[in-house]
Design an enzyme around this catalytic site. Structure first.
Site, PDB file in Angstrom:
ATOM      1  N   CYS A 139     -44.434  50.043  63.454  1.00  0.00           N
ATOM      2  CA  CYS A 139     -44.877  49.289  62.210  1.00  0.00           C
ATOM      3  C   CYS A 139     -46.172  48.621  62.214  1.00  0.00           C
ATOM      4  O   CYS A 139     -46.276  47.461  62.979  1.00  0.00           O
ATOM      5  CB  CYS A 139     -43.538  48.512  61.638  1.00  0.00           C
ATOM      6  SG  CYS A 139     -44.052  47.798  60.017  1.00  0.00           S
ATOM      7  N   CYS A 166     -47.907  49.113  54.067  1.00  0.00           N
ATOM      8  CA  CYS A 166     -47.285  49.840  55.231  1.00  0.00           C
ATOM      9  C   CYS A 166     -48.533  50.236  56.013  1.00  0.00           C
ATOM     10  O   CYS A 166     -49.513  50.773  55.636  1.00  0.00           O
ATOM     11  CB  CYS A 166     -46.763  51.186  54.831  1.00  0.00           C
ATOM     12  SG  CYS A 166     -46.149  52.318  56.235  1.00  0.00           S
TER      13      CYS A 166
END
Length: 308
Positions: A90, A243
């Protein structure tokens, strides 16, 4: 490993991609999927797109490969999606993780220092920059190879609110992405991402789907910078405000479509803010953006689990 009666938590975000952060430096917490879901629940828990645990690389089976690659990677970012599933990587989470390490006194990136962080996608190196932190996200690739590069796509995607199927390009950044180009900002606004897009062929482990609108290029004192706006549906989460790996995938896909003359630096606008993606030598990519810690507290674990 155990679950204590109370659990200290921190809430943080990177361009509003938000996380529940746990300090488990001694590796004693049993972070099972049920606890992750409870912590990430936005009504009965703290709320977040995922849960990030600080743990030593030496305390996880996945950490052996990390330490072999870089013995300096003492700390491992144990990241879980909001549904409790384990995630490889991430990009926004790494920045917030490092901000948390600094807040805990476990790291210091002053004086231009670089910090090695263990992740399931390998070692990531982080430095401090004016906008927050920059992360070398490692090597990226097109799973479809040269055939996909030449055709510009290797999948098709159907999205609620968007007419018909659209061609898409798969991009791998240690986790899977599928990028779709849209014709206008109106199409981007009209999307319904409350349901996961349908991707054909369907990746075995699922995929994050980025819907992007290329907005051209700008000449800056540092050179030509590309500009992209995007929305994203993350596997195991749903639509998120940002994201990090998805922003990288979006920029890389648009640059691939643009061809050899494409800019190496891209500004990517997401609903939660803006990040900068820079293509590095050796098929590597860097992500830079902010990281904020906004709250600290304790949760009653039994009450938290009853709320599910």
């Amino acid at each position: 490993m155990t679950v204590p009666a109370t659990l200290a938590v921190t809430k943080g975000h990177g361009t509003q991609n938000d996380f529940v952060l746990l300090d488990d430096r001694d590796g004693v917490l049993d972070l099972d999927p049920g606890l992750v879901r409870a912590l990430a629940d936005r009504r009965a828990g703290i709320g977040g797109d995922g849960v990030i645990r600080v743990v030593r690389s030496a305390d996880l089976p996945e950490g052996a490969a990390v330490l072999e690659a870089d013995p300096a990677a003492e700390w491992f970012m144990d990241y879980r999606n909001a549904d409790g599933s384990v995630a490889q990587m991430c990009g926004n989470g790494v920045r917030v993780f490092v901000r948390f390490l600094e807040q805990l006194g476990l790291a210091d990136l002053g004086g231009g220092a670089s910090l090695a962080i263990g992740t399931r996608a390998g070692v990531r190196h982080v430095t401090r920059v004016p906008e927050g932190y920059a992360v070398d996200m490692g090597v990226w690739r097109l799973p479809g190879g040269e055939a996909a590069r030449t055709a510009g796509h290797d999948a098709v995607v159907s999205v609620a609110g968007l007419a018909g199927e659209r061609p898409a390009l798969s991009v791998d950044l240690g986790n899977p992405h599928t990028v779709v180009a849209l014709a206008s900002l109106d199409e981007l606004v009209a999307l319904d991402l409350t349901r996961a897009p349908d991707v054909t062929p369907a990746p075995l482990e699922g995929t994050n789907v980025e819907l992007v609108v290329p907005l051209g290029e700008e000449t800056t004192p540092a050179g030509v910078v590309g500009h992209v706006r995007m929305r994203v549906n993350e596997r195991g989460v749903g639509e998120t405000r940002s994201c990090g790996t998805g922003a990288c995938a979006a920029a890389l896909a648009v640059a691939t479509w643009a061809g050899p003359g494409a800019p190496r630096t891209w500004r990517v606008d997401v609903p939660g803010g803006t990040v900068t993606v820079t293509m590095l030598d050796g098929a590597r990519v860097e992500l830079a953006g902010p990281a904020e810690l906004v709250a600290h507290g304790e949760v009653d674990v039994a009450a938290l689990l009853r709320g599910l």
